[in-house]
Design a protein around this motif. Structure first.
Motif, mmCIF file in Angstrom:
data_model
loop_
_atom_site.group_PDB
_atom_site.id
_atom_site.type_symbol
_atom_site.label_atom_id
_atom_site.label_comp_id
_atom_site.label_asym_id
_atom_site.label_seq_id
_atom_site.Cartn_x
_atom_site.Cartn_y
_atom_site.Cartn_z
ATOM 1 N N GLU A 164 0.841 -1.188 0.000
ATOM 2 C CA GLU A 164 0.000 0.000 0.000
ATOM 3 C C GLU A 164 0.883 1.247 0.000
ATOM 4 O OE1 GLU A 164 -3.028 -0.176 -0.530
ATOM 5 O OE2 GLU A 164 -3.881 -1.985 0.368
ATOM 6 N N ALA A 165 0.330 2.348 -0.453
ATOM 7 C CA ALA A 165 1.085 3.602 -0.437
ATOM 8 C C ALA A 165 1.196 4.177 0.969
ATOM 9 C CB ALA A 165 0.425 4.613 -1.371
ATOM 10 N N CYS A 166 0.328 3.755 1.854
ATOM 11 C CA CYS A 166 0.377 4.175 3.253
ATOM 12 C C CYS A 166 1.728 3.778 3.858
ATOM 13 C CB CYS A 166 -0.764 3.518 4.024
ATOM 14 S SG CYS A 166 -0.604 3.596 5.824
ATOM 15 N N PRO A 167 2.441 4.707 4.508
ATOM 16 C CA PRO A 167 3.747 4.374 5.096
ATOM 17 C C PRO A 167 3.689 3.203 6.071
ATOM 18 C CG PRO A 167 3.400 6.748 5.114
ATOM 19 C CD PRO A 167 2.100 6.126 4.703
ATOM 20 N N LEU A 168 2.523 2.986 6.678
ATOM 21 C CA LEU A 168 2.355 1.865 7.596
ATOM 22 C C LEU A 168 1.928 0.588 6.865
ATOM 23 C CD1 LEU A 168 0.428 3.747 10.439
ATOM 24 C CD2 LEU A 168 2.893 3.305 10.281
#
Length: 341
Positions: A164-168
């Motif tokens: 995912e592009a989410c850093p998490l």
């Protein structure tokens, strides 16, 4: 003992801006990479599944019902809207609401698209057995080909992403982007196979700019009856000028006794005439009118009138029937008010 408070140091504006831009670029790159990976899969081993899904949708005798929960639900709504606006009757059904009565919206003639990245959304899974018993064809979009949802499908489309592009790597970002893009791809493939055209799109978007351009006819915006400036050929120029002023179109049509158009006289003609003629009292409109003026038919599209005006650099246009009889008149302001321009 006093309680101390931990106060974080403020981040310098320059550093915050730099970090934001870095994350923006990384997000776009991750999502672009995910779409490219999806494209590669379609060109390889997933092409057959996509083609089967397209055929199911193309031959659907009912509606395309799209469903999902959470972020997948938002994507499902958009996909349903895209299908509906491109010639395929479609609607979104919320899976939780479906379990409480909305399943009545689904018929055996429909095609159902279920969206869940995990492929295990309990809300979807609870209604799919009933949908299958109805004989509804099922297309699923998940990121797990071994999931429960994928195993129930007539056609499964794999929307797996590497990350995912989410850093998490938690918030649905790249996965929802890929799912949305694949939904668009399905809609485009179906509209092309259906022979969907601009005119069809306009009928679904009558309030939009394209709808106005493709659905508005000259008869819808032209001036008619007493609003049309018109005089007979033997009318004195001075009287014709009063008609021009009264009707406010900066021109007058010239018609014979059978209402056939024989000429036109505009305020531009008047300005040019004033350069050479001092006395208008003895001039008839037939002496100074333009013979055989340009005209358009009432059943033609208003956008065609715009094209004629722009091509010939005129602001007014007469509307005549097949026999040449005057039935209306158009000023460029009429087209502007109708938002055709």
């Amino acid at each position: 003992m006093s309680t101390s408070k931990l106060i974080s140091s403020p981040v310098a504006p320059e550093a915050a801006t730099s970090r934001a831009l870095q994350l923006a670029c990384e997000t776009l790159q991750i999502e672009a990479d995910a779409i490219q990976a999806m494209q590669a899969r379609l060109s390889d081993d997933h092409g057959a599944a996509f083609a089967m899904a397209t055929q199911l949708l193309l031959h659907c005798q009912g509606r395309v019902v799209v469903s999902g929960i959470g972020k997948s639900g938002h994507i499902a709504r958009k996909i349903a809207a895209t299908f509906a606006s491109t010639g395929t009757p479609a609607l979104f059904v919320h899976p939780a609401e479906a379990a409480h009565g909305d399943l009545g919206m689904i018929t055996p003639q429909d095609v159902f698209i279920g969206i869940s990245y995990s492929g295990e959304a309990s809300e979807l899974m609870s209604i799919l057995p009933i949908i299958k018993r109805l004989g509804v064809k099922l297309i699923t979009m998940t990121g797990n080909p071994a999931s429960s949802l994928a195993n129930l499908a007539d056609v499964h489309l794999n929307v797996w992403v590497a990350k995912e592009a989410c850093p998490l790597n938690l918030a649905p970002t790249a996965s929802t982007t890929v799912t949305l893009a694949l939904g668009d791809a399905l809609a485009v493939a179906v509209l092309d196979a259906r022979g969907f055209r601009e005119e069809d799109f306009a009928r679904s978007h009558p309030g939009g700019a394209l709808g106005r351009r493709l659905l508005t006819h000259v008869r819808d915006v032209m001036r008619t009856g007493d609003a049309i400036p018109q005089v007979a050929p033997d009318t004195r120029l001075t009287t014709a000028l009063l008609e021009i002023t009264k009707k406010g179109m900066a021109m007058t049509a010239v018609v014979d006794q059978d209402q056939r158009v024989v000429g036109v006289f505009t305020d531009g003609d008047l300005r040019r005439l004033m350069e050479t003629v001092q006395d208008f009292s003895k001039i008839s409109i037939a002496d100074v009118m333009h013979k055989n003026p340009r005209s358009i038919r009432a059943e033609q599209l208003a956008v065609e009138a715009v094209e004629v005006m722009e091509t010939h650099r005129i602001n007014q246009l007469l509307v005549a029937d097949e026999s040449g009889k005057l039935v209306g008149a158009l000023h460029i302001h009429d087209l502007t008010r109708a938002k055709v321009i």
